[in-house]
Design a protein around this motif. Structure first.
Motif, PDB file in Angstrom:
ATOM      1  N   ALA A  20      -0.751   3.731   4.300  1.00 16.47           N
ATOM      2  CA  ALA A  20      -1.949   3.316   3.568  1.00 16.47           C
ATOM      3  C   ALA A  20      -3.224   3.833   4.229  1.00 16.47           C
ATOM      4  N   THR A  46      -1.420  -2.736  -0.544  1.00 14.88           N
ATOM      5  CA  THR A  46      -0.234  -2.839   0.306  1.00 14.88           C
ATOM      6  C   THR A  46      -0.023  -4.281   0.772  1.00 14.88           C
ATOM      7  N   ILE A 104       1.663  -6.001  -2.029  1.00 16.52           N
ATOM      8  CA  ILE A 104       3.083  -5.659  -2.108  1.00 16.52           C
ATOM      9  C   ILE A 104       3.884  -6.478  -1.103  1.00 16.52           C
ATOM     10  N   ILE A 151       5.474   1.565   4.145  1.00 20.20           N
ATOM     11  CA  ILE A 151       4.316   1.935   3.351  1.00 20.20           C
ATOM     12  C   ILE A 151       3.303   2.641   4.245  1.00 20.20           C
ATOM     13  N   PRO A 211       0.094  -2.104  -8.228  1.00 21.80           N
ATOM     14  CA  PRO A 211       1.451  -1.971  -7.695  1.00 21.80           C
ATOM     15  C   PRO A 211       2.459  -2.732  -8.553  1.00 21.80           C
ATOM     16  N   GLU A 240      -6.269   1.842   0.135  1.00 24.62           N
ATOM     17  CA  GLU A 240      -4.998   1.328  -0.398  1.00 24.62           C
ATOM     18  C   GLU A 240      -4.560   0.020   0.248  1.00 24.62           C
ATOM     19  N   CYS A 266       1.669   4.040  -2.510  1.00 25.99           N
ATOM     20  CA  CYS A 266       0.911   2.965  -3.150  1.00 25.99           C
ATOM     21  C   CYS A 266      -0.212   3.518  -4.032  1.00 25.99           C
TER      22      CYS A 266
END
Length: 242
Positions: free
Chosen positions: A67, A75, A78, A65, A51, A71, A9
């Motif tokens: 993170a 996420t 996303i 993912i 993203p 981040e 990410c």
């Protein structure tokens, strides 16, 4: 085999050279999946400002993912966009898995957005999560013998960099990649994301074998170390230096 996608990410708080350090955690996870017959697809968004879920295949069964706290907002975005996309296109919603520093420190902060939250080292539990579609917060047991892990799946990642230090102004150095020789740290510094207060070590022979592989297969002769604290066990460290 299920289609597994590993997502790197963007981080809104990275000032420069976002891909200087390869994501070793994801590379180790990819290697663990390959050991179980699953070759994951890697979607690397680290150089993007925002993203782009269009890079994630529509037919993904699992989207995993990792993170940090810097981040986590991306996420979450996303995860939300993938669910929205699936509903709009009348497709299936992928099973969403998150791990990494933020998930390990604050799993309750992640569970409302993801199907599975992994706390701790994921190499042993992620293949089981995928095969059994496990949901909820999964507390991974500590990996005691790091020498049994396969070397990171660097062939799937863009994990080599010539940036000398973070920030382009410092110039270029030799082609380099990241290594980790031990995991954990006995100290409890307030600023650190480490959840383990003990240290596990790789055997010096295992470390040497990985470095020889990098020289042989990738023509890489320079290494960046990501250990939390190399100086805790001096006799081990001296053996590695030998």
């Amino acid at each position: 085999m299920p289609k597994v996608v590993l997502v790197l990410c963007p981080n809104a708080h990275v000032l420069a050279t976002p891909d200087m350090y390869g994501n070793l955690g994801m590379m180790y996870l990819a290697a663990a999946l390959e050991q179980h017959g699953i070759t994951p697809q890697v979607v690397d968004m680290r150089r993007l400002k925002m993203p782009d879920t269009g890079l994630i295949p529509m037919d993904a069964d699992f989207v995993c993912i990792s993170a940090t706290t810097g981040e986590i907002d991306f996420t979450r975005g996303i995860a939300w966009q993938l669910r929205r996309r699936a509903v709009y296109n009348q497709g299936r919603i992928p099973h969403l898995v998150i791990g990494g520093a933020h998930a390990s420190l604050m799993p309750d902060d992640c569970i409302k957005d993801f199907d599975t939250v992994v706390v701790g080292e994921g190499e042993e539990v992620l293949p089981r999560i995928i095969s059994e579609r496990i949901k909820g917060i999964v507390k991974a047991p500590r990996i005691k013998n790091l020498d049994l892990l396969p070397f990171p799946a660097r062939h799937l990642f863009d994990c080599f960099s010539t940036a000398l230090f973070p920030g382009e102004k410092y110039g270029e150095g030799d082609k380099a990649t990241t290594l980790i020789w031990s995991r954990g740290c006995p100290y409890a510094c307030a600023f650190c994301s480490n959840i383990y207060r003990t240290v596990t070590y790789r055997n010096p022979a295992n470390i040497r074998a990985e470095m020889e592989q990098l020289i042989r297969d990738f023509d890489c002769h320079a290494f960046r170390l990501e250990d939390d604290n190399l100086g805790v066990n001096i006799s081990w460290f001296n053996a590695v230096c030998e």
